[in-house]
Design an enzyme around this catalytic site. Structure first.
Site, PDB file in Angstrom:
ATOM      1  N   TYR A  23      -5.544   5.416  -7.273  1.00 23.39           N
ATOM      2  CA  TYR A  23      -5.917   5.375  -5.825  1.00 23.39           C
ATOM      3  C   TYR A  23      -7.125   4.770  -5.737  1.00 23.39           C
ATOM      4  O   TYR A  23      -8.201   5.430  -5.768  1.00 23.39           O
ATOM      5  CB  TYR A  23      -5.568   6.782  -5.068  1.00 23.39           C
ATOM      6  CG  TYR A  23      -6.118   6.698  -3.691  1.00 23.39           C
ATOM      7  CD1 TYR A  23      -5.233   6.035  -2.764  1.00 23.39           C
ATOM      8  CD2 TYR A  23      -7.290   7.221  -3.197  1.00 23.39           C
ATOM      9  CE1 TYR A  23      -5.679   6.048  -1.464  1.00 23.39           C
ATOM     10  CE2 TYR A  23      -7.371   7.406  -2.027  1.00 23.39           C
ATOM     11  CZ  TYR A  23      -6.761   6.746  -1.029  1.00 23.39           C
ATOM     12  OH  TYR A  23      -7.003   6.754   0.397  1.00 23.39           O
ATOM     13  N   TYR A  36       0.756  -1.155  -0.063  1.00 20.26           N
ATOM     14  CA  TYR A  36      -0.107  -0.129   0.007  1.00 20.26           C
ATOM     15  C   TYR A  36       0.713   1.363  -0.025  1.00 20.26           C
ATOM     16  O   TYR A  36       1.634   1.389   1.061  1.00 20.26           O
ATOM     17  CB  TYR A  36      -0.955  -0.059   1.146  1.00 20.26           C
ATOM     18  CG  TYR A  36      -2.095   1.076   0.976  1.00 20.26           C
ATOM     19  CD1 TYR A  36      -3.394   0.463   0.429  1.00 20.26           C
ATOM     20  CD2 TYR A  36      -1.994   2.302   1.563  1.00 20.26           C
ATOM     21  CE1 TYR A  36      -4.551   1.100   0.558  1.00 20.26           C
ATOM     22  CE2 TYR A  36      -3.107   3.070   1.457  1.00 20.26           C
ATOM     23  CZ  TYR A  36      -4.307   2.684   0.899  1.00 20.26           C
ATOM     24  OH  TYR A  36      -5.377   3.381   0.878  1.00 20.26           O
TER      25      TYR A  36
END
Length: 388
Positions: free
Chosen positions: A341, A297
């Site tokens: 994103y 991430y």
């Protein structure tokens, strides 16, 4: 599951379908429409229909509830529906919830989804605005008066301490940005397709909150992503190669807050990621050397380095050098810095593609993918593997 012993979830469920909308800065349609499109694409990929689905999982932050998505997508009766809290930290936990439901017989086919207009609608990067009072929100009250209003400002506190402790310069974070953009440049689905960067480009980008530059910060994206989970047995009868859930975990550390855990014993690591790492290694019986691809991430580059260190790929303060050495194929879709994103859900899809052998940046012989979810918050992680 226990943080003190292995769990028995591994090998019982698999991801069999992935689907997404295009990734853009202005989708031109509602978040519900994005969710339904992604769910439909994932079911088509899996060779299943809405009638096969009896479970849905999403994020607490999603504006399209499971029941509404079921209705709009033509899904019938549901025996399981669930939501995971803590923003991006929920990504891998949606698959964990789906796998638990399948393994226990609560549901047969569960779709995990996330959809938002995070660029054209509510922009998370704009910071805290009009937040309703909550118990967890009280922690923010200690930091907002000091000007720490945005996620970038919260991460910058830990990033600055990391640099000071290990005698590093902000350029070390650029290693992550360069790798992500290199992979995004070869990914037609990525917003930054055809646009690699250099370390010099990173160093020349403007400051957002020192020591974070523009190229240390993820994009703001409109789009949707969905994943289909079912039992390994059923998956073997479906058209796509299955990505087995080898291990799945959630984790929160001591004195955990939502991105403002500044009063813990140290700021140079991510204890919540450490909890996830220990559970994944313990339950899978694997170690860092067994991982072929890392999908970590990357909402902000410093936390990628800290994740590598928490998982034991390298020592404290060595994350930048590890990335620079290309010691592990990393974020082969371009990550949230380069592709989109989507709160980490697109990263899980890339891990599946690597197992299938269909990534645009395919790692030869990839049989095990590590995926992590949002950091600085209570988080989650997955190890996906090839069947057999």
């Amino acid at each position: 599951m226990s943080i003190r012993r292995p769990d028995t979830l591994g090998g019982k469920a698999a991801v069999v379908g992935i689907g997404a909308t295009e990734f853009s800065k202005n989708s031109g349609r509602s978040e519900l429409k994005l969710a339904v499109e992604a769910v439909g694409a994932a079911l088509d990929d899996a060779g299943l229909t809405p009638a096969d689905v009896d479970g849905l999982v999403t994020f607490t932050m999603d504006t399209s509830p499971e029941i509404t998505v079921a209705q709009a997508a033509g899904i019938g009766e549901l025996s399981f529906f669930s939501r995971i809290h803590y923003g991006g930290g929920a990504a891998c936990a949606t698959v964990q919830q789906a796998a638990l439901a399948v393994a226990s017989g609560v549901a047969d086919v569960v779709v995990c989804y996330r959809a938002f207009n995070e660029r054209s609608g509510r922009r998370f990067g704009s910071g805290v605005q009009r937040r309703e009072p909550t118990a967890e929100g009280a922690a923010l009250g200690w930091n907002l008066p000091s000007g720490l209003l945005t996620p970038a400002s919260w991460v910058a506190m830990a990033a600055q301490r990391y640099l000071h402790t290990y005698g590093l310069e902000p350029e070390v974070f650029g290693q992550v940005a360069v790798v992500d953009r290199r992979h995004a440049a070869r990914n037609p689905a990525a917003y930054f397709h055809g646009q690699p960067i250099t370390l010099a480009d990173h160093a020349a980008s403007r400051w957002i909150v020192e020591p974070l530059r523009l190229l240390d910060c993820c994009q703001e994206t409109d789009g949707g992503q969905a994943l289909v989970v079912t039992s390994v047995e059923r998956a073997r009868d479906l058209p796509r190669p299955l990505a087995v859930v080898v291990a799945a975990a959630q984790g929160a550390g001591r004195s955990q807050e939502q991105m403002t855990s500044f009063y813990r014993d140290g700021l140079t690591g991510l204890p919540e990621t450490g909890v996830v790492a220990r559970q994944l290694w313990r339950s899978s019986g694997l170690a860092p050397a067994d991982i072929d691809v890392g999908i970590l991430y990357d909402h902000f580059t410093p936390f990628v380095l800290m994740q590598l260190e928490e998982f034991g790929f390298c020592g404290p303060g060595e994350g930048g050098a590890f990335v620079a050495a290309d010691a592990l194929p990393l974020n082969t879709h371009g990550g949230q810095l380069g592709e989109a994103y989507l709160h980490g859900m697109n990263g899980i899809a890339e891990a599946v593609r690597q197992i299938r052998g269909t990534s645009v940046n395919q790692v030869a012989g990839a049989a095990r993918s590590l995926v992590t979810a949002g950091t600085g918050v209570p988080t989650s992680g997955l190890i996906l593997g090839a069947d057999g």
